[in-house]
Design a protein around this motif. Structure first.
Motif, mmCIF file in Angstrom:
data_model
loop_
_atom_site.group_PDB
_atom_site.id
_atom_site.type_symbol
_atom_site.label_atom_id
_atom_site.label_comp_id
_atom_site.label_asym_id
_atom_site.label_seq_id
_atom_site.Cartn_x
_atom_site.Cartn_y
_atom_site.Cartn_z
ATOM 1 N N SER A 4 13.016 -90.471 62.208
ATOM 2 C CA SER A 4 13.131 -89.902 63.542
ATOM 3 C C SER A 4 13.274 -91.047 64.540
ATOM 4 N N SER A 5 14.127 -90.865 65.526
ATOM 5 C CA SER A 5 14.259 -91.928 66.527
ATOM 6 C C SER A 5 12.984 -92.055 67.361
ATOM 7 N N LYS A 6 12.202 -90.983 67.468
ATOM 8 C CA LYS A 6 10.958 -91.018 68.240
ATOM 9 C C LYS A 6 9.944 -91.993 67.644
ATOM 10 N N LEU A 34 10.351 -94.857 66.604
ATOM 11 C CA LEU A 34 10.569 -96.223 67.067
ATOM 12 C C LEU A 34 9.820 -96.521 68.362
ATOM 13 N N THR A 63 19.134 -90.031 59.874
ATOM 14 C CA THR A 63 18.445 -90.008 61.159
ATOM 15 C C THR A 63 19.174 -89.080 62.117
ATOM 16 N N THR A 104 21.215 -90.658 68.261
ATOM 17 C CA THR A 104 20.780 -91.025 69.609
ATOM 18 C C THR A 104 21.438 -92.363 69.933
ATOM 19 N N GLU A 118 19.991 -95.094 70.716
ATOM 20 C CA GLU A 118 19.242 -96.151 70.031
ATOM 21 C C GLU A 118 19.604 -96.237 68.541
ATOM 22 N N MET A 119 19.720 -95.080 67.892
ATOM 23 C CA MET A 119 20.040 -95.082 66.458
ATOM 24 C C MET A 119 21.493 -95.499 66.222
ATOM 25 N N THR A 170 23.715 -95.793 57.327
ATOM 26 C CA THR A 170 23.074 -94.770 58.153
ATOM 27 C C THR A 170 23.990 -93.563 58.282
#
Length: 168
Positions: free
Chosen positions: A61-63, A65, A90, A93, A95-96, A110
């Motif tokens: 999950s990006s959260k 991070l 993932t 987002t 960020e990802m 990814t």
């Protein structure tokens, strides 16, 4: 008395192979370890790097991070230096997508599958004979290590099916 003793010895000798065979088929219980806080995360991430697995499968999950930036960055560097490849599913987002741009140099591939990780705060690693689940948010930080070969195999199979439909 001597005759009786000899009969008992022979009886014992005859069942020893059977007992040894039973001992060899004993059930191996899963190993489950729970780690909490900063020291717990250090332990969980070191377990990952010490495993003999040359490819990890990961749901991230990006959260997560937001709560593990230090650990995640160090882990990526150490994993790459140990030549351990990782495939990550993932959510898409900004960020990802930025991390995905580093896939080649960090020995990672990814793919994105937003609905499976929606509103999740998990990092989930699948190894050869174990899985590691990390959950982090403002209230708790916990790592769970489960060493059980059949569970890991099932999780690998599920991952492979999702991997096929995840977007590059």
């Amino acid at each position: 008395i001597e005759e009786e003793r000899e009969k008992k010895k022979e009886a014992i000798k005859s069942i020893i192979p059977e007992l040894k065979e039973l001992q060899n088929i004993s059930i191996e219980r899963p190993l489950i370890e729970v780690y909490e806080g900063y020291e717990g995360f250090k332990t969980v991430f070191s377990k990952l790097l010490e495993s003999n697995c040359k490819e990890f499968r990961c749901y991230m999950s990006s959260k997560i991070l937001d709560y593990l930036p230090h650990f995640h960055e160090q882990f990526r560097k150490k994993r790459s230096s140990k030549k351990i490849h990782i495939r990550t599913i993932t959510e898409r987002t900004k960020e990802m997508e930025g991390i995905k741009r580093l896939d080649k140099q960090e020995l990672r591939e990814t793919r994105f599958y937003d609905t499976i990780l929606k509103d999740s705060e998990l990092l989930y690693y699948i190894l050869n004979d174990s899985i590691i689940i990390i959950r982090a948010n403002k209230k708790e930080q916990i790592g769970i290590y489960i060493k059980e070969k059949n569970l890991a195999e099932l999780q690998r199979n599920i991952f492979e099916e999702i991997w096929k439909i995840a977007k590059k």
